[in-house]
Design an enzyme around this catalytic site. Structure first.
Site, PDB file in Angstrom:
ATOM      1  N   ARG A   8      45.470   0.700  37.975  1.00 23.39           N
ATOM      2  CA  ARG A   8      46.090   0.186  38.449  1.00 23.39           C
ATOM      3  C   ARG A   8      45.154  -1.521  39.412  1.00 23.39           C
ATOM      4  O   ARG A   8      44.327  -1.966  38.586  1.00 23.39           O
ATOM      5  CB  ARG A   8      45.442   0.828  40.321  1.00 23.39           C
ATOM      6  CG  ARG A   8      45.790  -0.553  42.091  1.00 23.39           C
ATOM      7  CD  ARG A   8      44.966  -0.107  43.249  1.00 23.39           C
ATOM      8  NE  ARG A   8      46.189  -0.932  43.758  1.00 23.39           N
ATOM      9  CZ  ARG A   8      45.745  -0.448  45.508  1.00 23.39           C
ATOM     10  NH1 ARG A   8      44.016   0.135  45.664  1.00 23.39           N
ATOM     11  NH2 ARG A   8      45.660  -1.451  46.139  1.00 23.39           N
ATOM     12  N   HIS A   9      46.413  -2.311  39.443  1.00 26.21           N
ATOM     13  CA  HIS A   9      46.182  -3.699  39.440  1.00 26.21           C
ATOM     14  C   HIS A   9      44.501  -4.239  40.091  1.00 26.21           C
ATOM     15  O   HIS A   9      43.903  -3.347  41.115  1.00 26.21           O
ATOM     16  CB  HIS A   9      47.168  -4.767  40.423  1.00 26.21           C
ATOM     17  CG  HIS A   9      47.957  -4.614  41.602  1.00 26.21           C
ATOM     18  ND1 HIS A   9      46.755  -5.030  42.643  1.00 26.21           N
ATOM     19  CD2 HIS A   9      48.147  -3.739  42.058  1.00 26.21           C
ATOM     20  CE1 HIS A   9      46.502  -4.891  43.530  1.00 26.21           C
ATOM     21  NE2 HIS A   9      48.206  -3.761  43.190  1.00 26.21           N
ATOM     22  N   ARG A  58      50.314  -9.654  40.068  1.00 25.48           N
ATOM     23  CA  ARG A  58      48.845  -9.234  40.316  1.00 25.48           C
ATOM     24  C   ARG A  58      48.907  -7.819  39.273  1.00 25.48           C
ATOM     25  O   ARG A  58      47.511  -8.134  38.437  1.00 25.48           O
ATOM     26  CB  ARG A  58      48.799  -8.836  42.088  1.00 25.48           C
ATOM     27  CG  ARG A  58      49.745  -7.373  42.377  1.00 25.48           C
ATOM     28  CD  ARG A  58      49.437  -7.208  43.351  1.00 25.48           C
ATOM     29  NE  ARG A  58      50.490  -6.110  43.926  1.00 25.48           N
ATOM     30  CZ  ARG A  58      51.576  -6.795  45.030  1.00 25.48           C
ATOM     31  NH1 ARG A  58      51.820  -7.553  44.819  1.00 25.48           N
ATOM     32  NH2 ARG A  58      52.651  -5.828  45.836  1.00 25.48           N
ATOM     33  N   GLU A  83      56.117  -2.192  42.373  1.00 28.78           N
ATOM     34  CA  GLU A  83      55.717  -1.737  43.389  1.00 28.78           C
ATOM     35  C   GLU A  83      56.657  -0.773  44.381  1.00 28.78           C
ATOM     36  O   GLU A  83      57.748  -1.714  44.560  1.00 28.78           O
ATOM     37  CB  GLU A  83      54.497  -2.401  44.598  1.00 28.78           C
ATOM     38  CG  GLU A  83      54.181  -1.326  45.753  1.00 28.78           C
ATOM     39  CD  GLU A  83      52.736  -0.574  45.398  1.00 28.78           C
ATOM     40  OE1 GLU A  83      53.281   0.726  44.414  1.00 28.78           O
ATOM     41  OE2 GLU A  83      51.925   0.146  45.817  1.00 28.78           O
ATOM     42  N   HIS A 141      51.105   0.279  40.112  1.00 28.50           N
ATOM     43  CA  HIS A 141      50.570  -0.373  41.826  1.00 28.50           C
ATOM     44  C   HIS A 141      50.553   1.048  42.298  1.00 28.50           C
ATOM     45  O   HIS A 141      50.631   1.965  41.798  1.00 28.50           O
ATOM     46  CB  HIS A 141      51.278  -1.027  42.210  1.00 28.50           C
ATOM     47  CG  HIS A 141      51.674  -2.616  41.241  1.00 28.50           C
ATOM     48  ND1 HIS A 141      51.656  -3.193  42.160  1.00 28.50           N
ATOM     49  CD2 HIS A 141      53.094  -2.140  40.933  1.00 28.50           C
ATOM     50  CE1 HIS A 141      51.657  -4.536  41.695  1.00 28.50           C
ATOM     51  NE2 HIS A 141      53.118  -4.006  41.244  1.00 28.50           N
TER      52      HIS A 141
END
Length: 199
Positions: A8-9, A58, A83, A141
């Site tokens: 996850r970012h 991101r 996302e 995401h």
């Protein structure tokens, strides 16, 4: 078999202030960049063949930082990893979302979890077919990761007290056309703040 480790970012300002991001393109903040570097350092003990990412900034910046820590080439962008689209609740805090769209009220433009699966799983299938036997880092995401966890565990994970934290790494394998979970890097609620996974 292809190993897919999904990261996850790092944190954004919208994560920090519990705003729902969805497909809105919000950059990392300084904490998020530090989380990406930390994830890269943690991943140095394992062998990686490549890194791929969602197109949102991101995720891409997180992937670029991790690639630098691991000595990997620039991340490959896979558009299908973007996302989950959250429609008219993007930009709202969780409290604002509940006021405007209580749990039983449909949200215009909200992508269903099945729609997320319908675009992400075929992309993973193509990636695995191109890289059999390899270990691939995937940066995307919380909404996508949550959907994949539910799919792979028949809805058992994440549990109510489990959070998909920024910078967390979740291990899957793609085998015989199916995605299987091998490790869920869960953070227990109360041990981390601002780790909501709608973005």
């Amino acid at each position: 078999m292809t190993r897919l480790s999904i990261v996850r970012h790092g944190q954004t300002e919208w994560n920090l202030h519990t705003r729902i991001q969805g497909s809105t393109d919000i950059p990392l903040n300084s904490t998020g960049r530090a989380q990406a570097a930390e994830a890269g350092l943690r991943l140095r003990s394992r062998r990686w063949d490549t890194i791929v990412t969602s197109p949102l900034v991101r995720a891409y910046e997180t992937a670029r930082i991790i690639a630098g820590e691991l000595g990997l080439p620039s991340p490959e962008v896979i558009p299908e990893l973007t996302e989950r689209h959250h429609g008219q609740i993007e930009g709202l805090t969780f409290a604002e979302r509940q006021r405007r769209f209580p749990d039983d009220v449909p949200v215009p433009g909200l992508e269903t979890r099945q729609e997320v699966l319908d675009r992400v799983l075929p992309a993973f299938g193509l990636l695995a077919a191109a890289r059999p036997g390899q270990s691939v880092l995937v940066v995307c995401h919380g909404g996508v990761i949550g959907t994949l966890l539910r799919h792979s565990t028949a809805g058992e994970r994440p549990r109510q007290n489990e959070i998909i934290a920024n910078g967390s790494v979740h291990d899957f394998v793609w085998r015989d056309g199916r995605l299987g979970l091998t490790h869920f890097d869960a953070t227990l609620r109360g041990r981390a703040e601002n780790t909501h996974y709608t973005g």
